[in-house]
Design an enzyme around this catalytic site. Sequence first.
Site, short mmCIF file in Angstrom:
data_model
loop_
_atom_site.label_atom_id
_atom_site.label_comp_id
_atom_site.label_asym_id
_atom_site.label_seq_id
_atom_site.Cartn_x
_atom_site.Cartn_y
_atom_site.Cartn_z
N ARG A 64 0.86 -1.18 0.00
CA ARG A 64 0.00 0.00 0.00
C ARG A 64 0.90 1.24 0.00
NH1 ARG A 64 -4.67 -1.42 -2.11
NH2 ARG A 64 -5.93 -2.81 -0.79
N ALA A 76 -10.28 -7.79 -1.19
CA ALA A 76 -11.15 -6.62 -1.34
C ALA A 76 -11.00 -6.04 -2.73
CB ALA A 76 -10.81 -5.56 -0.28
N GLU A 93 -14.02 -10.44 -6.58
CA GLU A 93 -12.73 -10.15 -5.95
C GLU A 93 -12.17 -11.36 -5.22
OE1 GLU A 93 -10.95 -7.56 -6.39
OE2 GLU A 93 -12.45 -6.39 -7.50
N GLU A 97 -8.46 -12.47 -6.32
CA GLU A 97 -7.34 -12.26 -5.40
C GLU A 97 -6.84 -13.54 -4.74
OE1 GLU A 97 -7.77 -9.11 -2.61
OE2 GLU A 97 -7.67 -7.59 -4.18
N GLU A 142 -1.97 -7.21 -8.40
CA GLU A 142 -2.45 -8.47 -7.83
C GLU A 142 -1.42 -9.58 -7.99
OE1 GLU A 142 -6.38 -9.53 -9.00
OE2 GLU A 142 -7.28 -7.78 -8.01
#
Length: 205
Positions: A64, A76, A93, A97, A142
């Site tokens: 992040r 998410a 998702e 993910e 991802e």
Amino acid sequence: MTRHDFRTVASEDLHVGRILALRVDEVEMPGGGTAKREIVEHTGAVAVVAVSDSGEVTLVHQYRHALGRHLWELPAGLLDHDGEPPVTGARRELVEEVGLDATEWHVLVDVAASPGFTDEVVRVFLARGLTEVDRDVQGDEEADLEVHRFGLDEAVRMVLAGDIVNASSVAGLLAAREVLEGRAEPRPADAPFRDKPTRFPARKK
């Protein structure tokens, strides 16, 4: 008691991007004057507490940039498909993910990320009846995800130790434990989503 109507008397866009916009509103205040409020408009998002039959939850370790490090989070994603029900976005998702699908879906909590300056709200789902499916990796971000499974008690310990700080993940994991230990009831998967962001999605139509 009569509540004051915080009416917006002027608004200026400062930035309109792919997933958010920044505007400045001039708002009528109770004392008779006005005040400026900087507002970040967002698409809204979904997150998933996916719980296996053995009681494990799936978390992702993801970079992040705003915090400059990798964080432990729930799977998410953004609500960026026009007209798509939130539970459908959550299911997509979960597949993309972590390569999981689920047969049982419920709403755990709706999390207003920081309502002092943004309308971003994340709906967190509880998913059970899991099966593994082929993961559909979407792009470079991802591809960097690491996927791990933890016992729910261990995940909650990580929350309380400060090892999980993402707001929707914190709220979702604590709520999931309340539900799974019989102290609370989740909502239906299609429960009304009163605070689902609408302003930014309307810009894209």
